[in-house]
Design a protein around this motif. Structure first.
Motif, PDB file in Angstrom:
ATOM      1  N   ALA A  19      41.815  80.252   8.193  1.00  0.00           N
ATOM      2  CA  ALA A  19      41.135  78.969   8.052  1.00  0.00           C
ATOM      3  C   ALA A  19      40.161  78.770   9.208  1.00  0.00           C
ATOM      4  O   ALA A  19      40.475  79.101  10.351  1.00  0.00           O
ATOM      5  CB  ALA A  19      42.154  77.832   8.029  1.00  0.00           C
ATOM      6  N   THR A  20      39.001  78.234   8.885  1.00  0.00           N
ATOM      7  CA  THR A  20      38.010  77.890   9.903  1.00  0.00           C
ATOM      8  C   THR A  20      37.853  76.376   9.930  1.00  0.00           C
ATOM      9  O   THR A  20      37.492  75.760   8.923  1.00  0.00           O
ATOM     10  CB  THR A  20      36.661  78.555   9.606  1.00  0.00           C
ATOM     11  OG1 THR A  20      36.824  79.976   9.600  1.00  0.00           O
ATOM     12  CG2 THR A  20      35.633  78.184  10.662  1.00  0.00           C
ATOM     13  N   LEU A  21      38.120  75.790  11.070  1.00  0.00           N
ATOM     14  CA  LEU A  21      38.004  74.342  11.263  1.00  0.00           C
ATOM     15  C   LEU A  21      36.865  74.088  12.241  1.00  0.00           C
ATOM     16  O   LEU A  21      36.877  74.606  13.359  1.00  0.00           O
ATOM     17  CB  LEU A  21      39.317  73.772  11.803  1.00  0.00           C
ATOM     18  CG  LEU A  21      40.552  74.013  10.936  1.00  0.00           C
ATOM     19  CD1 LEU A  21      41.820  73.830  11.746  1.00  0.00           C
ATOM     20  CD2 LEU A  21      40.560  73.071   9.746  1.00  0.00           C
ATOM     21  N   ARG A  22      35.896  73.295  11.809  1.00  0.00           N
ATOM     22  CA  ARG A  22      34.720  73.045  12.648  1.00  0.00           C
ATOM     23  C   ARG A  22      34.589  71.551  12.901  1.00  0.00           C
ATOM     24  O   ARG A  22      34.626  70.737  11.982  1.00  0.00           O
ATOM     25  CB  ARG A  22      33.455  73.593  11.972  1.00  0.00           C
ATOM     26  CG  ARG A  22      32.182  73.453  12.806  1.00  0.00           C
ATOM     27  CD  ARG A  22      31.019  74.192  12.158  1.00  0.00           C
ATOM     28  NE  ARG A  22      31.226  75.638  12.210  1.00  0.00           N
ATOM     29  CZ  ARG A  22      31.548  76.375  11.153  1.00  0.00           C
ATOM     30  NH1 ARG A  22      31.721  75.791   9.963  1.00  0.00           N
ATOM     31  NH2 ARG A  22      31.720  77.668  11.264  1.00  0.00           N
ATOM     32  N   GLY A  23      34.436  71.180  14.170  1.00  0.00           N
ATOM     33  CA  GLY A  23      34.347  69.798  14.557  1.00  0.00           C
ATOM     34  C   GLY A  23      33.013  69.149  14.213  1.00  0.00           C
ATOM     35  O   GLY A  23      32.086  69.822  13.747  1.00  0.00           O
ATOM     36  N   PRO A  24      32.986  67.818  14.403  1.00  0.00           N
ATOM     37  CA  PRO A  24      33.947  67.016  15.167  1.00  0.00           C
ATOM     38  C   PRO A  24      35.149  66.581  14.339  1.00  0.00           C
ATOM     39  O   PRO A  24      35.108  66.595  13.112  1.00  0.00           O
ATOM     40  CB  PRO A  24      33.103  65.794  15.562  1.00  0.00           C
ATOM     41  CG  PRO A  24      32.164  65.632  14.392  1.00  0.00           C
ATOM     42  CD  PRO A  24      31.822  67.027  13.963  1.00  0.00           C
ATOM     43  N   GLY A  25      36.200  66.186  15.053  1.00  0.00           N
ATOM     44  CA  GLY A  25      37.370  65.650  14.394  1.00  0.00           C
ATOM     45  C   GLY A  25      38.658  66.129  15.035  1.00  0.00           C
ATOM     46  O   GLY A  25      38.654  66.922  15.988  1.00  0.00           O
ATOM     47  N   LYS A  26      39.766  65.634  14.506  1.00  0.00           N
ATOM     48  CA  LYS A  26      41.094  65.984  15.009  1.00  0.00           C
ATOM     49  C   LYS A  26      41.803  66.890  14.009  1.00  0.00           C
ATOM     50  O   LYS A  26      41.685  66.700  12.791  1.00  0.00           O
ATOM     51  CB  LYS A  26      41.939  64.737  15.246  1.00  0.00           C
ATOM     52  CG  LYS A  26      41.512  63.890  16.435  1.00  0.00           C
ATOM     53  CD  LYS A  26      42.442  62.697  16.604  1.00  0.00           C
ATOM     54  CE  LYS A  26      42.078  61.866  17.828  1.00  0.00           C
ATOM     55  NZ  LYS A  26      42.338  62.603  19.086  1.00  0.00           N
ATOM     56  N   VAL A  27      42.553  67.862  14.539  1.00  0.00           N
ATOM     57  CA  VAL A  27      43.367  68.739  13.702  1.00  0.00           C
ATOM     58  C   VAL A  27      44.758  68.844  14.310  1.00  0.00           C
ATOM     59  O   VAL A  27      44.930  68.730  15.525  1.00  0.00           O
ATOM     60  CB  VAL A  27      42.742  70.142  13.558  1.00  0.00           C
ATOM     61  CG1 VAL A  27      41.353  70.060  12.948  1.00  0.00           C
ATOM     62  CG2 VAL A  27      42.690  70.855  14.899  1.00  0.00           C
ATOM     63  N   TRP A  28      45.747  69.046  13.435  1.00  0.00           N
ATOM     64  CA  TRP A  28      47.129  69.248  13.859  1.00  0.00           C
ATOM     65  C   TRP A  28      47.602  70.579  13.291  1.00  0.00           C
ATOM     66  O   TRP A  28      47.423  70.855  12.099  1.00  0.00           O
ATOM     67  CB  TRP A  28      48.026  68.115  13.361  1.00  0.00           C
ATOM     68  CG  TRP A  28      47.781  66.814  14.045  1.00  0.00           C
ATOM     69  CD1 TRP A  28      48.473  66.288  15.102  1.00  0.00           C
ATOM     70  CD2 TRP A  28      46.783  65.836  13.726  1.00  0.00           C
ATOM     71  NE1 TRP A  28      47.959  65.061  15.466  1.00  0.00           N
ATOM     72  CE2 TRP A  28      46.914  64.757  14.634  1.00  0.00           C
ATOM     73  CE3 TRP A  28      45.774  65.783  12.752  1.00  0.00           C
ATOM     74  CZ2 TRP A  28      46.099  63.644  14.592  1.00  0.00           C
ATOM     75  CZ3 TRP A  28      44.948  64.673  12.730  1.00  0.00           C
ATOM     76  CH2 TRP A  28      45.115  63.619  13.629  1.00  0.00           C
ATOM     77  N   LEU A  29      48.206  71.409  14.156  1.00  0.00           N
ATOM     78  CA  LEU A  29      48.622  72.749  13.770  1.00  0.00           C
ATOM     79  C   LEU A  29      50.117  72.926  14.007  1.00  0.00           C
ATOM     80  O   LEU A  29      50.692  72.312  14.918  1.00  0.00           O
ATOM     81  CB  LEU A  29      47.855  73.801  14.579  1.00  0.00           C
ATOM     82  CG  LEU A  29      46.328  73.671  14.599  1.00  0.00           C
ATOM     83  CD1 LEU A  29      45.731  74.716  15.530  1.00  0.00           C
ATOM     84  CD2 LEU A  29      45.743  73.795  13.201  1.00  0.00           C
ATOM     85  N   GLN A  30      50.748  73.777  13.190  1.00  0.00           N
ATOM     86  CA  GLN A  30      52.166  74.070  13.324  1.00  0.00           C
ATOM     87  C   GLN A  30      52.366  75.555  13.615  1.00  0.00           C
ATOM     88  O   GLN A  30      51.646  76.403  13.093  1.00  0.00           O
ATOM     89  CB  GLN A  30      52.919  73.680  12.061  1.00  0.00           C
ATOM     90  CG  GLN A  30      52.452  74.402  10.808  1.00  0.00           C
ATOM     91  CD  GLN A  30      53.150  73.934   9.553  1.00  0.00           C
ATOM     92  OE1 GLN A  30      54.142  73.215   9.611  1.00  0.00           O
ATOM     93  NE2 GLN A  30      52.642  74.342   8.394  1.00  0.00           N
ATOM     94  N   SER A  31      53.363  75.863  14.454  1.00  0.00           N
ATOM     95  CA  SER A  31      53.594  77.263  14.822  1.00  0.00           C
ATOM     96  C   SER A  31      54.466  77.995  13.814  1.00  0.00           C
ATOM     97  O   SER A  31      54.461  79.224  13.773  1.00  0.00           O
ATOM     98  CB  SER A  31      54.265  77.327  16.206  1.00  0.00           C
ATOM     99  OG  SER A  31      55.563  76.748  16.166  1.00  0.00           O
ATOM    100  N   LEU A  32      55.225  77.272  12.984  1.00  0.00           N
ATOM    101  CA  LEU A  32      56.135  77.910  12.036  1.00  0.00           C
ATOM    102  C   LEU A  32      56.031  77.235  10.673  1.00  0.00           C
ATOM    103  O   LEU A  32      56.812  76.336  10.357  1.00  0.00           O
ATOM    104  CB  LEU A  32      57.578  77.846  12.552  1.00  0.00           C
ATOM    105  CG  LEU A  32      58.640  78.552  11.689  1.00  0.00           C
ATOM    106  CD1 LEU A  32      58.327  80.035  11.570  1.00  0.00           C
ATOM    107  CD2 LEU A  32      60.035  78.342  12.275  1.00  0.00           C
TER     108      LEU A  32
END
Length: 265
Positions: A214-227
């Motif tokens: 996945a490519t996420l390009r700002g501006p903005g907020k993102v939340w990621l999970q490790s598992l």
């Protein structure tokens, strides 16, 4: 749209639950099967859709239920209302796998949040649960999490659940982040989300990271999970197959090879 304002407290570390305190006649809506416990005086009602004002009337309820069905969720949610006119009452919602519960103040995030389809746990009544189609076909067909995302709308409080450790990142305009597709939990709608091929046949086939990221390009907020839950499930299935499905052999150093020797006896 009128939102119920709720107080809350999150308990636990790796297996968390959230306890919501409801004032008289306040209500919260929870994912089907997510309720942990509730105090006396709270009425539980299972409904089509999410019970938001946008889903009033028969047509609105059917549309709301249909949207949830498209995302792979149950057509029903459960509304918990404090019927005690004098005192506060509490209801708790528990996560179904190890990870963290994240409180999302939608009013502070521009009123909309896009998240993976299994992330929603509960919210203040009035938060609308909809669908958010990917803008690009590539993101939909190769994203690993499907063409459809959940869209939470409103100015109230919503809770999402994600696996493992969680990190929040604020992307500046033009700043790009490449992520394993299953590790994306949620992002604000101003983030540009796309799916790209990892590049290189050898890397794609033998790198162990999948064919796309996945490519996420700002501006903005993102939340990621490790598992991600999908990664955890794959590891459990692989360990079960290596152990031959017998509990006494799953911890063996030989694993599946031990079964081959046993079959030759």
């Amino acid at each position: 749209m009128t939102m119920d304002v709720v107080d809350y407290r999150i308990y636990g570390d790796d297996m968390q639950f959230v306890e919501i305190e409801l004032d008289p006649h306040e209500a919260a809506v929870g994912e089907a099967g997510a309720m942990f416990y509730m105090e006396d005086g709270i009425q539980m009602e299972t409904i089509f859709g999410d019970g938001s004002a946008s889903q009033s009337g028969l047509f609105g309820k059917l549309m709301g239920a249909g949207k949830r069905l498209v995302t792979g969720e149950s057509m029903f949610t459960t509304v918990f209302t404090n019927q005690d006119g004098m005192s506060k009452r509490r209801v708790a919602f528990g996560a179904s796998f190890p990870g963290k519960i994240l409180p999302m103040h939608l009013g502070q995030l521009g009123g909309t949040l896009l998240c993976q389809k299994d992330a929603f746990l509960c919210a203040a009544k009035g938060v609308s649960l909809g669908i958010g189609f990917q803008k690009r076909l590539g993101a939909g067909f190769f994203g690993g999490e499907g063409f459809v995302l959940q869209k939470l709308e409103g100015d109230g409080l919503a809770f999402v659940h994600a696996g493992g450790a969680i990190i929040e990142k604020t992307l500046q305009p033009g700043q790009t982040l490449r992520v394993d597709t299953g590790c994306v939990v949620a992002f604000t709608p101003d983030v540009d989300f796309d799916i790209q091929f990892v590049g290189g046949v050898k890397t794609a086939l033998f790198g162990g990271e999948g064919l796309f990221f996945a490519t996420l390009r700002g501006p903005g907020k993102v939340w990621l999970q490790s598992l991600p839950l999908s990664r955890l499930a794959n590891r459990i299935v692989a360990a079960s197959q290596m152990g031959g499905g017998k509990g006494g052999e799953q911890g063996s150093v030989l694993g599946g090879l031990g079964n081959l020797f046993e079959n030759d006896r």
